[in-house]
Scaffold this motif. Sequence first.
Motif, PDB file in Angstrom:
ATOM      1  N   UNK A   1       8.284  10.596  -5.398  1.00  0.00           N
ATOM      2  CA  UNK A   1       9.531  11.241  -5.010  1.00  0.00           C
ATOM      3  C   UNK A   1       9.981  10.893  -3.609  1.00  0.00           C
ATOM      4  N   UNK A   2       9.105  10.317  -2.808  1.00  0.00           N
ATOM      5  CA  UNK A   2       9.433   9.961  -1.429  1.00  0.00           C
ATOM      6  C   UNK A   2       9.786   8.499  -1.308  1.00  0.00           C
ATOM      7  N   UNK A   3      10.521   8.161  -0.284  1.00  0.00           N
ATOM      8  CA  UNK A   3      10.821   6.740  -0.022  1.00  0.00           C
ATOM      9  C   UNK A   3       9.621   6.100   0.637  1.00  0.00           C
ATOM     10  N   UNK A   4       9.508   4.795   0.496  1.00  0.00           N
ATOM     11  CA  UNK A   4       8.382   4.064   1.079  1.00  0.00           C
ATOM     12  C   UNK A   4       8.484   4.008   2.596  1.00  0.00           C
TER      13      UNK A   4
ATOM     14  N   UNK B   1       0.863  -1.192   0.000  1.00  0.00           N
ATOM     15  CA  UNK B   1       0.000   0.000   0.000  1.00  0.00           C
ATOM     16  C   UNK B   1       0.894   1.235   0.000  1.00  0.00           C
ATOM     17  N   UNK B   2       0.845   2.021  -1.050  1.00  0.00           N
ATOM     18  CA  UNK B   2       1.711   3.198  -1.187  1.00  0.00           C
ATOM     19  C   UNK B   2       0.900   4.459  -0.928  1.00  0.00           C
ATOM     20  N   UNK B   3       1.312   5.227   0.063  1.00  0.00           N
ATOM     21  CA  UNK B   3       0.589   6.439   0.450  1.00  0.00           C
ATOM     22  C   UNK B   3       1.386   7.705   0.156  1.00  0.00           C
ATOM     23  N   UNK B   4       2.592   7.567  -0.379  1.00  0.00           N
ATOM     24  CA  UNK B   4       3.419   8.734  -0.648  1.00  0.00           C
ATOM     25  C   UNK B   4       3.643   8.893  -2.139  1.00  0.00           C
TER      26      UNK B   4
END
Length: 205
Positions: free
Chosen positions: A202-205, A196-199
């Motif tokens: 450009x951001x790290x997980x 689940x990716x919420x960022x």
Amino acid sequence: MKEKKYNAEQLNSIILHRRSIYPYQYEKGKVVPDEIIWQILENANRAPNHKQTEPWRFTVFSGDGLQYFSALQATIYKQHAGNDFDESRYKKLFDYPLMSSHVIVIGMKRNETNKLPEIEEIEATACAVQNMFLSVTAYGLGCYWSTAGITYFEEAKAHFQLTKMDRLLGFFYIGHIMKPPVAISKRRPVQEKVTWIRRSAGNTL
């Protein structure tokens, strides 16, 4: 037009309690009304499919037709299994249809005109079968999708109006359940299978 509201909790419960119920667990001789079978097939016909190819094909056996199908699949298996022949599997192929109310052959009719990847047609047919599974569960019946026996025998296709380019995807057994199961099917937590990716990217997980 007023928006129709559905009972999500009931749907969740149907999905949760969907189980494979084998023919030896059916009430032998108790027949499911044909109108229910037609509704199950109608629900299958509503499956999603790319470019509206509707690739699923069904052959239904009931009544005396079960004896014909029983002998047919057992004979095909015995004639073409070769060194892989298994006596216990042969017996199941002969016995299982006679324990069932209906047997539905699952076929995928290849559509070359739209040049879709074959996997998309197979996936669409599998969605149709899942609709059947959930419909059977909602009716309080039992079902089992078998891909054993003669499913992958090229020699079997012609018996179900399928050509060389089509696929035979198995057999769907239906019957009244003798003793409804209490436990739900085992699954590992869905959290183990989800990323689940919420960022933003450009951001790290």
